[in-house]
Motif scaffolding. Structure first.
Motif, PDB file in Angstrom:
ATOM      1  N   PHE A 228       1.051  -1.032   0.138  1.00  0.00           N
ATOM      2  CA  PHE A 228      -0.042   0.051   0.116  1.00  0.00           C
ATOM      3  C   PHE A 228       0.825   1.176   0.048  1.00  0.00           C
ATOM      4  CE2 PHE A 228      -2.308   3.529   1.954  1.00  0.00           C
ATOM      5  CZ  PHE A 228      -3.403   3.652   1.513  1.00  0.00           C
ATOM      6  N   ASP A 229       2.035   1.106   1.182  1.00  0.00           N
ATOM      7  CA  ASP A 229       3.016   2.272   0.853  1.00  0.00           C
ATOM      8  C   ASP A 229       3.388   2.379   0.039  1.00  0.00           C
ATOM      9  OD1 ASP A 229       3.745   4.611   2.463  1.00  0.00           O
ATOM     10  OD2 ASP A 229       5.731   3.177   2.002  1.00  0.00           O
ATOM     11  N   ALA A 230       3.970   1.910  -0.458  1.00  0.00           N
ATOM     12  CA  ALA A 230       4.948   1.409  -1.897  1.00  0.00           C
ATOM     13  C   ALA A 230       4.086   1.546  -3.364  1.00  0.00           C
ATOM     14  CB  ALA A 230       5.737   0.473  -2.216  1.00  0.00           C
ATOM     15  N   GLU A 231       2.907   1.210  -3.364  1.00  0.00           N
ATOM     16  CA  GLU A 231       2.161   0.946  -4.572  1.00  0.00           C
ATOM     17  C   GLU A 231       0.956   1.792  -4.868  1.00  0.00           C
ATOM     18  OE1 GLU A 231       0.183  -1.596  -7.781  1.00  0.00           O
ATOM     19  OE2 GLU A 231       1.936  -2.761  -6.273  1.00  0.00           O
ATOM     20  N   TYR A 235      -2.087   8.747  -4.505  1.00  0.00           N
ATOM     21  CA  TYR A 235      -3.127   9.644  -3.774  1.00  0.00           C
ATOM     22  C   TYR A 235      -3.220   9.970  -2.740  1.00  0.00           C
ATOM     23  CZ  TYR A 235      -5.076   6.899  -0.960  1.00  0.00           C
ATOM     24  OH  TYR A 235      -5.248   6.153   0.568  1.00  0.00           O
ATOM     25  N   MET A 236      -2.848  10.176  -1.823  1.00  0.00           N
ATOM     26  CA  MET A 236      -2.457  10.233  -0.626  1.00  0.00           C
ATOM     27  C   MET A 236      -1.501  10.832  -0.916  1.00  0.00           C
ATOM     28  SD  MET A 236      -1.411   7.852   2.548  1.00  0.00           S
ATOM     29  CE  MET A 236      -2.585   7.400   3.130  1.00  0.00           C
ATOM     30  N   LYS A 237      -0.413  10.834  -1.339  1.00  0.00           N
ATOM     31  CA  LYS A 237       0.738  11.608  -0.864  1.00  0.00           C
ATOM     32  C   LYS A 237       0.691  13.008  -2.092  1.00  0.00           C
ATOM     33  CE  LYS A 237       4.433   8.130  -0.931  1.00  0.00           C
ATOM     34  NZ  LYS A 237       3.767   7.005  -0.101  1.00  0.00           N
ATOM     35  N   VAL A 238      -0.268  12.976  -2.924  1.00  0.00           N
ATOM     36  CA  VAL A 238      -0.574  13.831  -3.610  1.00  0.00           C
ATOM     37  C   VAL A 238      -1.515  14.763  -3.385  1.00  0.00           C
ATOM     38  CG1 VAL A 238      -2.083  14.628  -5.913  1.00  0.00           C
ATOM     39  CG2 VAL A 238       0.069  13.343  -6.668  1.00  0.00           C
ATOM     40  N   GLN A 239      -2.962  14.261  -2.206  1.00  0.00           N
ATOM     41  CA  GLN A 239      -3.618  15.580  -1.411  1.00  0.00           C
ATOM     42  C   GLN A 239      -3.011  16.076  -0.509  1.00  0.00           C
ATOM     43  OE1 GLN A 239      -7.333  13.561  -3.989  1.00  0.00           O
ATOM     44  NE2 GLN A 239      -7.269  12.969  -1.822  1.00  0.00           N
ATOM     45  N   SER A 240      -1.622  15.224   0.273  1.00  0.00           N
ATOM     46  CA  SER A 240      -1.526  15.488   1.517  1.00  0.00           C
ATOM     47  C   SER A 240       0.050  16.111   1.139  1.00  0.00           C
ATOM     48  CB  SER A 240      -0.715  14.380   2.112  1.00  0.00           C
ATOM     49  OG  SER A 240      -0.295  13.593   1.374  1.00  0.00           O
ATOM     50  N   ALA A 313       1.756  10.627  11.927  1.00  0.00           N
ATOM     51  CA  ALA A 313       2.253   9.638  12.903  1.00  0.00           C
ATOM     52  C   ALA A 313       1.964   8.373  13.061  1.00  0.00           C
ATOM     53  CB  ALA A 313       0.725  10.570  14.305  1.00  0.00           C
ATOM     54  N   ILE A 314       0.491   8.476  12.426  1.00  0.00           N
ATOM     55  CA  ILE A 314      -0.490   6.452  12.162  1.00  0.00           C
ATOM     56  C   ILE A 314       0.771   5.424  11.588  1.00  0.00           C
ATOM     57  CG2 ILE A 314      -1.960   5.495  11.058  1.00  0.00           C
ATOM     58  CD1 ILE A 314      -3.968   7.508  11.355  1.00  0.00           C
ATOM     59  N   PHE A 315       1.518   6.028  10.631  1.00  0.00           N
ATOM     60  CA  PHE A 315       2.761   5.670   9.631  1.00  0.00           C
ATOM     61  C   PHE A 315       3.875   5.609  10.315  1.00  0.00           C
ATOM     62  CE2 PHE A 315      -0.561   5.732   6.331  1.00  0.00           C
ATOM     63  CZ  PHE A 315      -0.847   4.219   6.295  1.00  0.00           C
ATOM     64  N   THR A 316       4.480   6.323  11.726  1.00  0.00           N
ATOM     65  CA  THR A 316       4.978   6.784  12.038  1.00  0.00           C
ATOM     66  C   THR A 316       5.757   4.841  13.405  1.00  0.00           C
ATOM     67  OG1 THR A 316       5.472   8.606  11.350  1.00  0.00           O
ATOM     68  CG2 THR A 316       7.216   8.031  13.331  1.00  0.00           C
ATOM     69  N   PRO A 317       7.012   4.511  13.256  1.00  0.00           N
ATOM     70  CA  PRO A 317       6.497   3.192  14.148  1.00  0.00           C
ATOM     71  C   PRO A 317       6.385   3.837  15.299  1.00  0.00           C
ATOM     72  CG  PRO A 317       7.804   2.329  11.856  1.00  0.00           C
ATOM     73  CD  PRO A 317       7.578   3.941  11.890  1.00  0.00           C
ATOM     74  N   GLY A 318       6.685   3.610  16.174  1.00  0.00           N
ATOM     75  CA  GLY A 318       6.828   3.973  17.787  1.00  0.00           C
ATOM     76  C   GLY A 318       6.478   5.397  18.325  1.00  0.00           C
ATOM     77  N   VAL A 319       5.326   5.523  17.094  1.00  0.00           N
ATOM     78  CA  VAL A 319       4.613   6.688  17.481  1.00  0.00           C
ATOM     79  C   VAL A 319       3.040   6.518  18.340  1.00  0.00           C
ATOM     80  CG1 VAL A 319       3.857   8.829  17.559  1.00  0.00           C
ATOM     81  CG2 VAL A 319       5.227   8.552  16.622  1.00  0.00           C
ATOM     82  N   ALA A 320       3.118   6.576  19.940  1.00  0.00           N
ATOM     83  CA  ALA A 320       1.452   5.518  20.305  1.00  0.00           C
ATOM     84  C   ALA A 320       0.508   6.566  19.194  1.00  0.00           C
ATOM     85  CB  ALA A 320       1.367   5.627  21.531  1.00  0.00           C
ATOM     86  N   PRO A 321      -0.813   6.061  19.317  1.00  0.00           N
ATOM     87  CA  PRO A 321      -1.996   6.950  18.821  1.00  0.00           C
ATOM     88  C   PRO A 321      -2.637   7.775  19.929  1.00  0.00           C
ATOM     89  CG  PRO A 321      -3.119   4.904  18.788  1.00  0.00           C
ATOM     90  CD  PRO A 321      -1.496   4.486  19.032  1.00  0.00           C
ATOM     91  N   ASP A 322      -3.288   8.541  19.829  1.00  0.00           N
ATOM     92  CA  ASP A 322      -4.139   8.951  21.457  1.00  0.00           C
ATOM     93  C   ASP A 322      -5.018   8.041  22.235  1.00  0.00           C
ATOM     94  OD1 ASP A 322      -2.854  11.633  20.372  1.00  0.00           O
ATOM     95  OD2 ASP A 322      -5.806  11.992  19.390  1.00  0.00           O
ATOM     96  N   GLU A 323      -5.184   8.181  22.967  1.00  0.00           N
ATOM     97  CA  GLU A 323      -5.895   6.965  23.985  1.00  0.00           C
ATOM     98  C   GLU A 323      -7.177   7.174  23.532  1.00  0.00           C
ATOM     99  OE1 GLU A 323      -5.507   5.876  28.890  1.00  0.00           O
ATOM    100  OE2 GLU A 323      -5.533   8.361  28.168  1.00  0.00           O
ATOM    101  N   VAL A 324      -7.264   6.036  23.859  1.00  0.00           N
ATOM    102  CA  VAL A 324      -9.290   6.045  23.771  1.00  0.00           C
ATOM    103  C   VAL A 324      -9.886   4.558  24.501  1.00  0.00           C
ATOM    104  CG1 VAL A 324     -11.468   4.740  22.339  1.00  0.00           C
ATOM    105  CG2 VAL A 324      -9.357   6.133  21.197  1.00  0.00           C
ATOM    106  N   THR A 325     -10.179   5.173  25.426  1.00  0.00           N
ATOM    107  CA  THR A 325     -11.150   4.577  26.704  1.00  0.00           C
ATOM    108  C   THR A 325     -11.948   3.931  27.218  1.00  0.00           C
ATOM    109  OG1 THR A 325     -11.674   6.372  27.646  1.00  0.00           O
ATOM    110  CG2 THR A 325      -9.006   6.225  28.541  1.00  0.00           C
TER     111      THR A 325
END
Length: 385
Positions: A228-231, A235-240, A313-325
């Motif tokens: 997904f990231d490579a191919e 669209y995501m890279k263009v739109q972002s 942040a989602i695609f970066t290893p080691g970055v925790a998402p915001d806490e959902v309780t």
């Protein structure tokens, strides 16, 4: 807050047909398949159907059978459906679409969720539905001011539900709708009873020990995320990064807009079927028409630019998402090209209480597999007690 009814002028529909007929087609590349993008023969045939056979008025009538409203939220006007259930014990459920989706994603689940008895289901599990269009999408757009990212939309949704008098509700969605649902659960845990998602992105933390207990299937999912990231993420890279540049072409050419959308519907069910086979030709064109007729190609692309930090942040290893309780339900539809790894998901979201997997269906779960989607939400909410 005021009632709203969709009524596209005939002149705009005629302009759409004229533009399709006047399309300047590129020279055909004699390579079969979808590896280089949407095949010319397929797109020509679909565009011809859009021009000559597709009936927007029928789609408009279907949308207009549901109560719709416009309300001001944080300085912009937001469009939403508000379908109340006839069942006295119905629970509020907020459904959020993604890109390149729209409220059309939920048309086939509105009836079973809001009026289960009429669809042969147990009426004890019924929902009042709130289905908004993300600012900059559909009839909530176009939005021209910057700053509308995932967290701002989540805060706006909390305000919307308060305006409607709902103080205890479930939120659900796919694609951006998943991210917005989780952000809303983080932002307003006093309001959100639970969150249901049909997309969950999971990446390694960077600790090599995490890989020791992964199964062969987990390895395949990691490979899928890599593909997904490579191919598949062009669209995501263009739109972002350059949403305005791509927006000019999409806003001027309906066939260009159609190709940009239809490719995602194809790729995001792993090419198992063509897009119109997977979701139905008319449903696909209603969704594309919504983008075209509201002129929201650019403003919907802007959402990627605004939410770039969130995606990063989602695609970066080691970055925790915001806490959902609050409790989280995860529905995994096996034809989606980027499937979550359960061990990683439970590491990031320890409040996951339901995890279900289905072989059929891809990224647009509610549109592709409405019965499975409805059943999963009903079972998740029933499990909450």
């Amino acid at each position: 807050m005021r009632p709203y009814r969709i009524d596209i002028p005939d002149s705009e529909l005629e302009d759409l047909r004229t533009r399709i007929a006047s399309t300047r087609w590129p020279a055909a590349v004699s390579v079969p398949g979808w590896e280089r993008g949407v095949p010319a023969d397929y797109l020509r045939e679909l565009a011809t159907y859009w021009q000559s056979t597709y009936d927007w008025r029928a789609a408009e009538a279907e949308l207009n059978q549901y109560p719709q409203f416009i309300t001001a939220l944080d300085g912009v006007e937001v469009h939403f459906l508000h379908v109340t259930s006839p069942e006295p014990g119905a629970k509020p459920l907020l459904l959020t679409h993604g890109w390149p989706g729209s409220i059309v994603e939920f048309l086939d689940v509105i009836g079973p969720l809001s009026d289960p008895a009429a669809h042969g289901l147990d009426p004890a599990q019924a929902f009042h539905l709130v289905i908004p269009s993300i600012p900059g999408h559909g009839f909530s757009g176009p939005v021209t001011e910057p700053g509308w990212d995932v967290n701002r939309v989540a805060a706006a949704w909390a305000t919307l539900m308060q305006q409607l008098g709902y103080t205890d509700y479930v939120t659900a969605g796919g694609d951006w709708g998943s991210l917005i649902s989780l952000a809303l659960a983080h932002h307003a845990p006093d309001q959100v009873k639970a969150a249901h998602v049909s997309m969950l992105l999971t990446v390694p933390s960077g600790d090599p020990a995490e890989f020791e207990n992964l199964t062969e299937a987990d390895g395949a999912r990691l490979a899928g995320l890599g593909r997904f990231d490579a191919e598949l993420s062009g669209y995501m890279k263009v739109q972002s990064t350059r949403p305005l540049t791509i927006g000019y072409g999409l806003t001027d050419s309906p066939v260009g807009q159609l190709a940009w959308i239809v490719e995602k519907f194809h790729d995001w069910n792993n090419g198992v079927k063509t897009a119109d086979e997977q979701v139905g030709r008319d449903r696909l064109l209603t969704n594309a028409s919504l983008y075209w007729l509201t002129g929201t190609a650019t403003s919907s692309a802007q959402f990627y630019y605004e939410s770039g930090a969130h995606l990063g942040a989602i695609f970066t290893p080691g970055v925790a998402p915001d806490e959902v309780t609050v409790p989280i339900g995860v529905a995994v539809f096996g034809q989606d090209p980027a499937l979550p790894i359960r061990a990683f998901a439970e590491r990031d979201y320890p409040t996951i209480t339901r995890w279900s997997e289905y072989e059929q269906g891809g990224h647009f779960a509610a549109l592709e597999q409405p019965k499975l989607y409805v059943d999963d939400i009903r079972k998740f909410v029933a499990s909450l007690g």
